[in-house]
Structure formats: structure tokens, C-alpha cells
Scaffold this motif. Structure first.
Motif, PDB file in Angstrom:
ATOM      1  N   MET A   4       0.841  -1.195   0.000  1.00 51.77           N
ATOM      2  CA  MET A   4       0.000   0.000   0.000  1.00 51.77           C
ATOM      3  C   MET A   4       0.873   1.241   0.000  1.00 51.77           C
ATOM      4  SD  MET A   4      -3.102  -1.017  -0.080  1.00 51.77           S
ATOM      5  CE  MET A   4      -4.015   0.441   0.407  1.00 51.77           C
ATOM      6  N   PRO A   5       0.397   2.325  -0.669  1.00 53.41           N
ATOM      7  CA  PRO A   5       1.196   3.526  -0.696  1.00 53.41           C
ATOM      8  C   PRO A   5       1.211   4.195   0.653  1.00 53.41           C
ATOM      9  CG  PRO A   5      -0.949   3.922  -1.667  1.00 53.41           C
ATOM     10  CD  PRO A   5      -0.873   2.463  -1.380  1.00 53.41           C
ATOM     11  N   GLY A   6       2.222   4.975   0.895  1.00 54.11           N
ATOM     12  CA  GLY A   6       2.323   5.724   2.130  1.00 54.11           C
ATOM     13  C   GLY A   6       3.103   6.978   1.904  1.00 54.11           C
ATOM     14  N   THR A   7       3.123   7.857   2.890  1.00 57.13           N
ATOM     15  CA  THR A   7       3.769   9.147   2.705  1.00 57.13           C
ATOM     16  C   THR A   7       5.277   9.014   2.581  1.00 57.13           C
ATOM     17  OG1 THR A   7       3.809   9.404   5.109  1.00 57.13           O
ATOM     18  CG2 THR A   7       1.939  10.372   3.926  1.00 57.13           C
ATOM     19  N   ASP A   8       5.835   7.851   2.941  1.00 57.78           N
ATOM     20  CA  ASP A   8       7.280   7.677   2.824  1.00 57.78           C
ATOM     21  C   ASP A   8       7.664   6.988   1.511  1.00 57.78           C
ATOM     22  OD1 ASP A   8       6.136   5.268   3.467  1.00 57.78           O
ATOM     23  OD2 ASP A   8       7.734   4.642   4.825  1.00 57.78           O
ATOM     24  N   THR A   9       6.672   6.738   0.632  1.00 58.32           N
ATOM     25  CA  THR A   9       6.930   6.057  -0.631  1.00 58.32           C
ATOM     26  C   THR A   9       7.498   7.040  -1.639  1.00 58.32           C
ATOM     27  OG1 THR A   9       5.132   4.514  -0.221  1.00 58.32           O
ATOM     28  CG2 THR A   9       5.902   4.697  -2.467  1.00 58.32           C
ATOM     29  N   SER A  10       8.567   6.626  -2.321  1.00 59.84           N
ATOM     30  CA  SER A  10       9.174   7.464  -3.345  1.00 59.84           C
ATOM     31  C   SER A  10       9.123   6.724  -4.671  1.00 59.84           C
ATOM     32  CB  SER A  10      10.632   7.777  -2.977  1.00 59.84           C
ATOM     33  OG  SER A  10      11.242   8.552  -3.972  1.00 59.84           O
ATOM     34  N   TYR A  11       8.663   7.416  -5.709  1.00 59.69           N
ATOM     35  CA  TYR A  11       8.562   6.818  -7.028  1.00 59.69           C
ATOM     36  C   TYR A  11       9.589   7.465  -7.951  1.00 59.69           C
ATOM     37  CZ  TYR A  11       4.135   5.346  -5.028  1.00 59.69           C
ATOM     38  OH  TYR A  11       3.178   4.810  -4.210  1.00 59.69           O
ATOM     39  N   LEU A  12      10.295   6.635  -8.712  1.00 62.27           N
ATOM     40  CA  LEU A  12      11.332   7.140  -9.608  1.00 62.27           C
ATOM     41  C   LEU A  12      10.945   7.042 -11.077  1.00 62.27           C
ATOM     42  CD1 LEU A  12      14.492   5.680  -7.846  1.00 62.27           C
ATOM     43  CD2 LEU A  12      13.586   8.015  -7.711  1.00 62.27           C
ATOM     44  N   ARG A  13      10.004   6.141 -11.412  1.00 61.61           N
ATOM     45  CA  ARG A  13       9.589   5.963 -12.806  1.00 61.61           C
ATOM     46  C   ARG A  13       8.073   5.870 -12.858  1.00 61.61           C
ATOM     47  NH1 ARG A  13      13.493   2.748 -16.237  1.00 61.61           N
ATOM     48  NH2 ARG A  13      15.537   3.000 -15.300  1.00 61.61           N
ATOM     49  N   TYR A  14       7.452   6.896 -13.447  1.00 56.92           N
ATOM     50  CA  TYR A  14       6.000   6.925 -13.579  1.00 56.92           C
ATOM     51  C   TYR A  14       5.644   6.861 -15.064  1.00 56.92           C
ATOM     52  CZ  TYR A  14       1.355   9.118 -14.004  1.00 56.92           C
ATOM     53  OH  TYR A  14       0.057   9.425 -14.363  1.00 56.92           O
ATOM     54  N   LEU A  46       4.463  14.488  -7.998  1.00 61.28           N
ATOM     55  CA  LEU A  46       5.466  13.504  -7.595  1.00 61.28           C
ATOM     56  C   LEU A  46       6.864  14.116  -7.589  1.00 61.28           C
ATOM     57  CD1 LEU A  46       4.041  10.595  -9.744  1.00 61.28           C
ATOM     58  CD2 LEU A  46       4.290  10.477  -7.251  1.00 61.28           C
ATOM     59  N   ALA A  47       7.162  14.921  -8.608  1.00 64.05           N
ATOM     60  CA  ALA A  47       8.513  15.478  -8.755  1.00 64.05           C
ATOM     61  C   ALA A  47       8.837  16.505  -7.675  1.00 64.05           C
ATOM     62  CB  ALA A  47       8.675  16.100 -10.136  1.00 64.05           C
ATOM     63  N   ARG A  48       7.806  17.124  -7.102  1.00 62.46           N
ATOM     64  CA  ARG A  48       8.076  18.071  -6.011  1.00 62.46           C
ATOM     65  C   ARG A  48       8.737  17.360  -4.834  1.00 62.46           C
ATOM     66  NH1 ARG A  48       2.387  19.587  -6.643  1.00 62.46           N
ATOM     67  NH2 ARG A  48       2.261  21.188  -8.267  1.00 62.46           N
ATOM     68  N   HIS A  49       8.395  16.090  -4.657  1.00 57.84           N
ATOM     69  CA  HIS A  49       8.916  15.331  -3.514  1.00 57.84           C
ATOM     70  C   HIS A  49      10.016  14.353  -3.917  1.00 57.84           C
ATOM     71  CE1 HIS A  49       5.625  17.015  -1.184  1.00 57.84           C
ATOM     72  NE2 HIS A  49       4.843  16.725  -2.185  1.00 57.84           N
ATOM     73  N   PRO A  59      12.680  14.796  -6.946  1.00 55.09           N
ATOM     74  CA  PRO A  59      13.163  15.484  -8.151  1.00 55.09           C
ATOM     75  C   PRO A  59      13.774  14.547  -9.191  1.00 55.09           C
ATOM     76  CG  PRO A  59      13.830  16.662  -6.166  1.00 55.09           C
ATOM     77  CD  PRO A  59      13.276  15.349  -5.712  1.00 55.09           C
ATOM     78  N   ALA A  60      14.174  13.346  -8.780  1.00 56.62           N
ATOM     79  CA  ALA A  60      14.778  12.407  -9.732  1.00 56.62           C
ATOM     80  C   ALA A  60      13.739  11.643 -10.548  1.00 56.62           C
ATOM     81  CB  ALA A  60      15.668  11.416  -8.989  1.00 56.62           C
ATOM     82  N   LEU A  61      12.458  11.947 -10.328  1.00 58.08           N
ATOM     83  CA  LEU A  61      11.397  11.233 -11.039  1.00 58.08           C
ATOM     84  C   LEU A  61      11.564  11.319 -12.552  1.00 58.08           C
ATOM     85  CD1 LEU A  61       8.482   9.872 -10.889  1.00 58.08           C
ATOM     86  CD2 LEU A  61       7.644  12.174 -11.398  1.00 58.08           C
ATOM     87  N   GLN A  62      11.369  10.183 -13.234  1.00 57.72           N
ATOM     88  CA  GLN A  62      11.303  10.111 -14.686  1.00 57.72           C
ATOM     89  C   GLN A  62       9.866   9.770 -15.067  1.00 57.72           C
ATOM     90  OE1 GLN A  62      14.068  10.514 -16.692  1.00 57.72           O
ATOM     91  NE2 GLN A  62      15.564  10.690 -15.041  1.00 57.72           N
ATOM     92  N   TYR A  63       9.364  10.406 -16.139  1.00 63.67           N
ATOM     93  CA  TYR A  63       7.946  10.279 -16.483  1.00 63.67           C
ATOM     94  C   TYR A  63       7.770  10.053 -17.971  1.00 63.67           C
ATOM     95  CZ  TYR A  63       3.355  12.340 -17.769  1.00 63.67           C
ATOM     96  OH  TYR A  63       2.127  12.600 -18.320  1.00 63.67           O
ATOM     97  N   HIS A 103      11.507  10.745 -19.117  1.00 60.68           N
ATOM     98  CA  HIS A 103      12.296  11.970 -19.036  1.00 60.68           C
ATOM     99  C   HIS A 103      12.094  12.595 -17.666  1.00 60.68           C
ATOM    100  CE1 HIS A 103      13.113  12.037 -23.350  1.00 60.68           C
ATOM    101  NE2 HIS A 103      11.835  11.797 -23.558  1.00 60.68           N
ATOM    102  N   PRO A 104      13.024  13.430 -17.234  1.00 61.31           N
ATOM    103  CA  PRO A 104      12.826  14.168 -15.985  1.00 61.31           C
ATOM    104  C   PRO A 104      11.654  15.133 -16.089  1.00 61.31           C
ATOM    105  CG  PRO A 104      15.125  14.233 -16.685  1.00 61.31           C
ATOM    106  CD  PRO A 104      14.333  13.685 -17.838  1.00 61.31           C
ATOM    107  N   VAL A 105      11.085  15.485 -14.966  1.00 62.87           N
ATOM    108  CA  VAL A 105       9.997  16.451 -14.899  1.00 62.87           C
ATOM    109  C   VAL A 105      10.537  17.719 -14.270  1.00 62.87           C
ATOM    110  CG1 VAL A 105       7.740  16.973 -13.901  1.00 62.87           C
ATOM    111  CG2 VAL A 105       8.268  14.648 -14.649  1.00 62.87           C
ATOM    112  N   LEU A 106      10.400  18.824 -14.988  1.00 62.22           N
ATOM    113  CA  LEU A 106      10.729  20.127 -14.417  1.00 62.22           C
ATOM    114  C   LEU A 106       9.424  20.788 -14.052  1.00 62.22           C
ATOM    115  CD1 LEU A 106      13.511  21.377 -16.862  1.00 62.22           C
ATOM    116  CD2 LEU A 106      13.749  20.164 -14.698  1.00 62.22           C
ATOM    117  N   ASP A 107       9.142  20.951 -12.774  1.00 58.07           N
ATOM    118  CA  ASP A 107       7.849  21.427 -12.297  1.00 58.07           C
ATOM    119  C   ASP A 107       7.744  22.939 -12.457  1.00 58.07           C
ATOM    120  OD1 ASP A 107       5.487  21.905 -11.099  1.00 58.07           O
ATOM    121  OD2 ASP A 107       6.073  21.259  -9.087  1.00 58.07           O
TER     122      ASP A 107
END
Length: 282
Positions: free
Chosen positions: A1-11, A42-45, A47-51, A256-260
């Protein structure tokens, strides 16, 4: 289950026009949409997220399964959204079981590879488009199938169908089929809350301030303009066996990276999504 400590790198987002972002921007300046907006959140939390966004307008569930699942798996997402079935329920011959068979295959393959998958339910659009009332049983059947299929695979469901605000015309574009910028923002917020992302809450369910709707001659004029501008062309494409997605491909097929840009630009502007560094493998 997702939680506030979950970090996603590839969406990776799979779907049709709603996921592509129709109604939020245009083909000249660029489309945004709920998937882009969720990627920004997602990228706000992280920054290494790829989308990546593999969605193409007009696609049926079978086409999304056939065309987008394999590329999505190749990108090895740890988070995926799969939204499909609305184009199917608009067709004369709608089979909810067939749609859910394709959802089952996509949910199963993505979760088996380790991705957390999220989806949404379909709101009742009869408030926005009165001629859609005959489709209400189809929407109900599809939503029940989405919930059952999601439950089997541990897929997260953002229940946009359960909140009256989803039928507010201000959340829908002039064609009454695609979300407006505000609607896409609320869909993204619904998914963020369902995923328990930091900074998410239930404000997306809150009603908008009351508005005065046109009546009498003005209301008839509004309906006639909509029929001429949107319903007529849509019916003509159906009669010709054509789709709005003919000849189109995914707007963002690689990670690709997300620039918010939402932190520095007005909310109705397209985000700066950085396409300079594609990532296809780990």
C-alpha cells in the motif's frame, strides 16, 4: 500500500485522450492533463522522477492493451496509471466484460513486474451532457468492473465517480467529453490522495461555488452550438470509421525528468517537461 514515505522514480501513464491531456492546453501550445499534473506533484517530492506518457486519444481498451502495455513494461515503472474504457462505452456495441479483460491483463502484467498501479472510476456525465443519460447503466457496469478488477490485483482506485463535483460542468471542457484544466487538476489531486502522496488531501471533492446556468433561449442556443461544434463532427467520424487518434503517437514515449513549472508559472500554463534526457533502461 502507498504511504507518505513512498518514493517513485519511474511513472508511466497509459490511456486515451484524458490521459494524453485533451481539454488542458492544445496541440499547438502543448497538452498538459492529469498525468502531467500528477507527475509534477510527484517530482516536487522526488526530483529524480522520470515520467513517460504513452496515451493516445481515441484508443479503445483493446488498443491501449495492444499498443501501450509492452512499451510500458519495457520502461519498468514503479508507478503506473491505467485509464481505459470511456471510448468503449461510447460505441454502439459496448461490452464491459471485454473492457475489463483488457484492464485485467494490463493490471496483472504491471503489478507482476513490481509496479504500483492506479486508476480512476468514470463519473456520471448526464449533468454535463443530458443526452448521455442512456449511458448511465454502462457507466455503472464499467465502474463495477474497474473496482473488481483492481481489487484482484491490488490496484489503487481514485473514486472520482462517487463525488457530485465530478459532474460540475466547470470541470469539463466545451466538448463535454474531456476534462477542463480545473477538471484535470482535480483528477490529479484525486490520484494523489488515493496514493497517499505528501501534500494530498480531499479538497478535490469539495463543491465549487454556485453558478447561474443559462435557461430558455440561451440554453437552447448553447445546446445547438455544442451539437454543431462537437457532436456532429464526432458522429461523422464514427460513420466514416475514423478516430481522432488516427495517425497519432504518444506525446512522451520515453522516460524523461519532470521540471515542475507550476511553482513559478500560472496554473493554466503547460508545465516544462524536460525532453532532453531520455531514459529507456535502468
Amino acid at each position: 500500500m502507498p504511504g507518505t514515505d513512498t518514493s517513485y522514480l519511474r511513472y508511466v501513464a497509459l490511456g486515451d485522450s484524458q490521459t494524453e491531456g485533451l481539454g488542458d492546453g492544445d496541440d499547438i501550445g502543448g497538452l498538459r492533463g492529469f498525468a502531467d499534473r500528477l507527475a509534477e506533484h510527484l517530482a516536487r517530492h522526488e526530483p529524480a522522477l522520470q515520467y513517460a506518457n504513452l496515451a493516445v486519444r481515441g484508443r479503445l481498451a483493446a488498443q491501449i492493451h495492444a499498443e501501450q502495455l509492452a512499451p510500458a513494461l519495457a520502461l519498468r515503472p514503479d508507478l503506473a496509471t491505467v485509464v481505459a474504457g470511456v471510448n468503449d462505452l461510447l460505441r454502439p456495441r459496448f461490452d464491459a466484460d471485454e473492457v475489463c479483460t483488457h484492464l485485467d491483463a494490463m493490471f496483472g502484467a504491471l503489478t507482476a513486474q513490481g509496479a504500483l498501479v492506479a486508476t480512476i472510476t468514470v463519473p456520471d456525465l448526464s449533468r454535463v451532457c443530458p443526452i448521455a443519460r442512456p449511458l448511465i447503466p454502462r457507466v455503472t457496469e464499467l465502474n463495477e468492473g474497474i473496482r473488481d478488477t483492481a481489487r484482484r490485483h491490488g490496484v489503487i482506485v481514485a473514486e472520482t465517480a462517487l463525488h457530485p463535483v465530478a459532474g460540475d460542468p466547470r470541470l469539463w471542457s466545451h466538448d463535454r467529453l474531456h476534462a477542463s484544466p480545473l477538471g484535470h487538476r482535480r483528477i490529479a489531486a484525486a490520484l494523489a490522495q488515493a496514493l497517499s502522496l505528501p501534500g494530498s488531501d480531499d479538497t478535490w471533492t469539495h463543491p465549487l461555488p454556485p453558478q447561474t446556468l443559462p435557461t430558455g433561449v440561451r440554453a437552447v442556443g448553447t445546446e445547438l452550438r455544442w451539437a454543431a461544434g462537437f457532436l456532429g463532427p464526432w458522429l461523422l467520424r464514427r460513420l466514416r470509421g475514423r478516430s481522432s487518434g488516427d495517425g497519432r503517437s504518444a506525446k512522451r514515449p520515453l522516460l524523461h525528468p519532470v521540471l515542475d513549472a507550476s511553482l513559478t508559472a500560472p496554473d493554466d500554463r503547460r508545465p516544462a517537461l524536460d525532453d532532453r534526457r531520455p531514459v529507456t533502461d535502468g
